[in-house]
Design a protein around this motif. Structure first.
Motif, short mmCIF file in Angstrom:
data_model
loop_
_atom_site.label_atom_id
_atom_site.label_comp_id
_atom_site.label_asym_id
_atom_site.label_seq_id
_atom_site.Cartn_x
_atom_site.Cartn_y
_atom_site.Cartn_z
N PHE A 203 -35.08 -0.04 -15.20
CA PHE A 203 -35.98 0.21 -16.31
C PHE A 203 -37.44 -0.07 -15.92
CE2 PHE A 203 -31.85 -0.63 -18.02
CZ PHE A 203 -31.74 0.12 -19.16
N PHE A 204 -38.35 0.68 -16.54
CA PHE A 204 -39.77 0.47 -16.31
C PHE A 204 -40.38 -0.49 -17.34
CE2 PHE A 204 -38.99 4.57 -14.30
CZ PHE A 204 -39.61 4.39 -13.08
N GLN A 205 -39.65 -0.77 -18.41
CA GLN A 205 -40.15 -1.66 -19.45
C GLN A 205 -39.13 -2.76 -19.74
OE1 GLN A 205 -41.21 0.72 -22.87
NE2 GLN A 205 -43.02 1.57 -21.88
N LYS A 206 -39.59 -4.00 -19.72
CA LYS A 206 -38.71 -5.13 -19.98
C LYS A 206 -38.14 -5.05 -21.39
CE LYS A 206 -38.65 -10.21 -19.73
NZ LYS A 206 -38.72 -10.67 -21.13
N GLU A 207 -38.93 -4.55 -22.32
CA GLU A 207 -38.46 -4.44 -23.70
C GLU A 207 -37.26 -3.49 -23.81
OE1 GLU A 207 -42.65 -5.67 -23.50
OE2 GLU A 207 -41.55 -3.96 -22.66
N ASP A 208 -37.25 -2.44 -23.00
CA ASP A 208 -36.14 -1.48 -23.02
C ASP A 208 -34.85 -2.12 -22.52
OD1 ASP A 208 -37.78 0.46 -24.03
OD2 ASP A 208 -38.08 1.50 -22.12
N ILE A 209 -34.93 -2.85 -21.41
CA ILE A 209 -33.71 -3.45 -20.87
C ILE A 209 -33.20 -4.56 -21.78
CG2 ILE A 209 -34.88 -5.13 -19.36
CD1 ILE A 209 -32.68 -4.62 -17.30
N GLU A 210 -34.10 -5.29 -22.42
CA GLU A 210 -33.68 -6.32 -23.37
C GLU A 210 -32.95 -5.70 -24.55
OE1 GLU A 210 -37.10 -9.78 -22.70
OE2 GLU A 210 -37.39 -8.22 -24.22
N LYS A 211 -33.44 -4.57 -25.02
CA LYS A 211 -32.79 -3.88 -26.14
C LYS A 211 -31.39 -3.42 -25.76
CE LYS A 211 -33.45 0.08 -29.26
NZ LYS A 211 -34.35 1.21 -29.61
N LYS A 246 -25.72 6.01 2.95
CA LYS A 246 -24.83 6.32 1.85
C LYS A 246 -23.74 5.25 1.76
CE LYS A 246 -25.52 11.33 1.91
NZ LYS A 246 -24.89 12.65 2.08
N ASN A 247 -23.25 5.04 0.54
CA ASN A 247 -22.23 4.03 0.26
C ASN A 247 -22.74 2.61 0.45
OD1 ASN A 247 -20.33 6.10 -0.21
ND2 ASN A 247 -19.80 6.19 1.96
N SER A 248 -24.04 2.44 0.46
CA SER A 248 -24.62 1.09 0.59
C SER A 248 -24.82 0.44 -0.77
CB SER A 248 -25.97 1.18 1.31
OG SER A 248 -26.89 1.92 0.53
N GLY A 249 -24.71 1.20 -1.85
CA GLY A 249 -24.96 0.70 -3.19
C GLY A 249 -26.31 1.14 -3.73
N TRP A 250 -27.25 1.43 -2.85
CA TRP A 250 -28.59 1.83 -3.29
C TRP A 250 -28.59 3.24 -3.87
CZ3 TRP A 250 -32.70 -1.34 -3.76
CH2 TRP A 250 -32.60 -2.60 -3.15
N GLU A 251 -27.59 4.05 -3.53
CA GLU A 251 -27.53 5.39 -4.11
C GLU A 251 -27.07 5.38 -5.56
OE1 GLU A 251 -23.36 4.80 -2.48
OE2 GLU A 251 -25.40 4.16 -2.02
N ASP A 252 -26.65 4.19 -6.06
CA ASP A 252 -26.21 4.08 -7.45
C ASP A 252 -27.38 3.96 -8.43
OD1 ASP A 252 -23.63 4.07 -6.44
OD2 ASP A 252 -23.47 1.89 -6.45
N LEU A 253 -28.57 3.70 -7.91
CA LEU A 253 -29.71 3.48 -8.80
C LEU A 253 -30.11 4.76 -9.54
CD1 LEU A 253 -32.14 1.19 -6.75
CD2 LEU A 253 -30.29 0.55 -8.27
N ILE A 254 -30.50 4.58 -10.79
CA ILE A 254 -31.06 5.68 -11.58
C ILE A 254 -32.14 5.09 -12.47
CG2 ILE A 254 -29.22 5.42 -13.31
CD1 ILE A 254 -29.57 8.43 -13.87
N PHE A 255 -33.32 5.69 -12.44
CA PHE A 255 -34.47 5.16 -13.17
C PHE A 255 -34.49 5.73 -14.59
CE2 PHE A 255 -35.41 4.78 -8.71
CZ PHE A 255 -35.98 3.52 -8.61
N HIS A 262 -30.36 4.22 -22.00
CA HIS A 262 -29.88 4.42 -20.64
C HIS A 262 -28.57 5.22 -20.61
CE1 HIS A 262 -27.20 1.07 -21.55
NE2 HIS A 262 -26.59 1.24 -20.40
N SER A 263 -27.70 5.01 -21.59
CA SER A 263 -26.43 5.76 -21.63
C SER A 263 -26.69 7.25 -21.84
CB SER A 263 -25.54 5.23 -22.75
OG SER A 263 -25.19 3.87 -22.51
#
Length: 272
Positions: A203-211, A246-255, A262-263
């Protein structure tokens, strides 16, 4: 929610290839300084050109079986899709550039808040008479920015000062020392699995992830919510993704675009 769209319907990228071969507009380091003074963002809000690496998100630090291929630029760009930043262009849809602190090259200024881009526009109109009526604020998505960066075009981000403050508070850093880069926030509690794929929202905003955390766990509500959140910088996360296999876990990120569920965003991405 979606970011507000600019009244300008033309895309500043359309003429960018010809722009590279023409004389670009330089506003000088004095403009950059005056803009910073006007917005009182200080040095702590300006992303530095040379950054030290920050620790990766804890959820991604677990070693996994890796294969030889690293993540492609197209793959990394797609994880950034949907998030808009704002800059200033001229009547030819060419980005207005400023000089970096040492004057060695010209760079584009990308603002995470539209109001900061409007302040930049005011300074451009003040100092460049020929741009008083032609200059305008235009949006550009981060995936487009990333691909331009891959092509060697230099940009500097101007982060949201509220998120800088949030990041400094979380990391217990003296505000005078500043925060390097654009703050991003992540939590293990929000990892999603869809169609046999793992998505780790950033997330780019802390308020969004808290929500979002308040919806998934009672333990993550109230004053204790911050203990479930990790903070890093966008620049360092992207750098780590570029270097990872690939398969390192970093490919799982989505901004996740600011203000968006987020869903919902993951569901839209999963359909593509």
């Amino acid at each position: 929610m979606e970011f507000p769209k600019s009244q300008v319907h033309t895309n500043p990228l359309l003429s960018f290839s010809t722009f590279i071969h023409q004389n670009c507009l330089r506003l000088g380091s004095e403009l950059s300084s005056r803009f910073d003074d006007t917005k009182r963002l200080a040095a702590t809000l300006t992303a530095r050109l040379h950054r030290q690496s920050l620790p990766p998100f804890a959820s991604l630090s677990q070693p996994k079986q890796a294969v030889a291929a690293t993540l492609s630029s197209d793959f990394v760009a797609k994880t950034l899709a949907g998030t808009a930043v704002y800059t200033v262009s001229n009547s030819n849809n060419e980005f207005v550039l400023i000089s970096d602190p040492n004057g060695a090259k010209s760079i584009g200024l990308l603002c995470f808040r539209q109001e900061d881009a409007e302040a930049f526009l005011a300074q451009v109109r003040l100092r460049k008479r020929e741009l008083r009526s032609a200059a305008k604020v235009v949006p550009i998505t981060l995936d487009q920015v990333y691909m331009l960066k891959v092509e060697g075009i230099a940009f500097r981000f101007l982060p949201d000062p509220v998120q800088i403050k949030n990041a400094l508070e979380m990391k217990a850093i003296d505000i005078r020392t500043g925060f390097d880069g654009v703050p991003v926030f992540q939590s293990d509690l929000l990892v999603v699995r869809k169609k046999n794929k793992r998505y780790c929202p950033v997330f780019f905003q802390k308020e969004d992830i808290e929500k979002e955390l308040s919806k998934v766990s009672r333990a993550s509500r109230g004053s204790g919510v911050s203990q479930h959140i990790m903070v890093g910088s966008l620049e360092d996360v992207l750098k780590k993704m570029e270097m990872s296999e690939k398969n390192s876990g970093w490919e799982d990120l989505i901004f996740i675009p600011p203000g968006k569920n987020h869903s919902q965003h993951i569901q839209e991405v999963a359909k593509v």
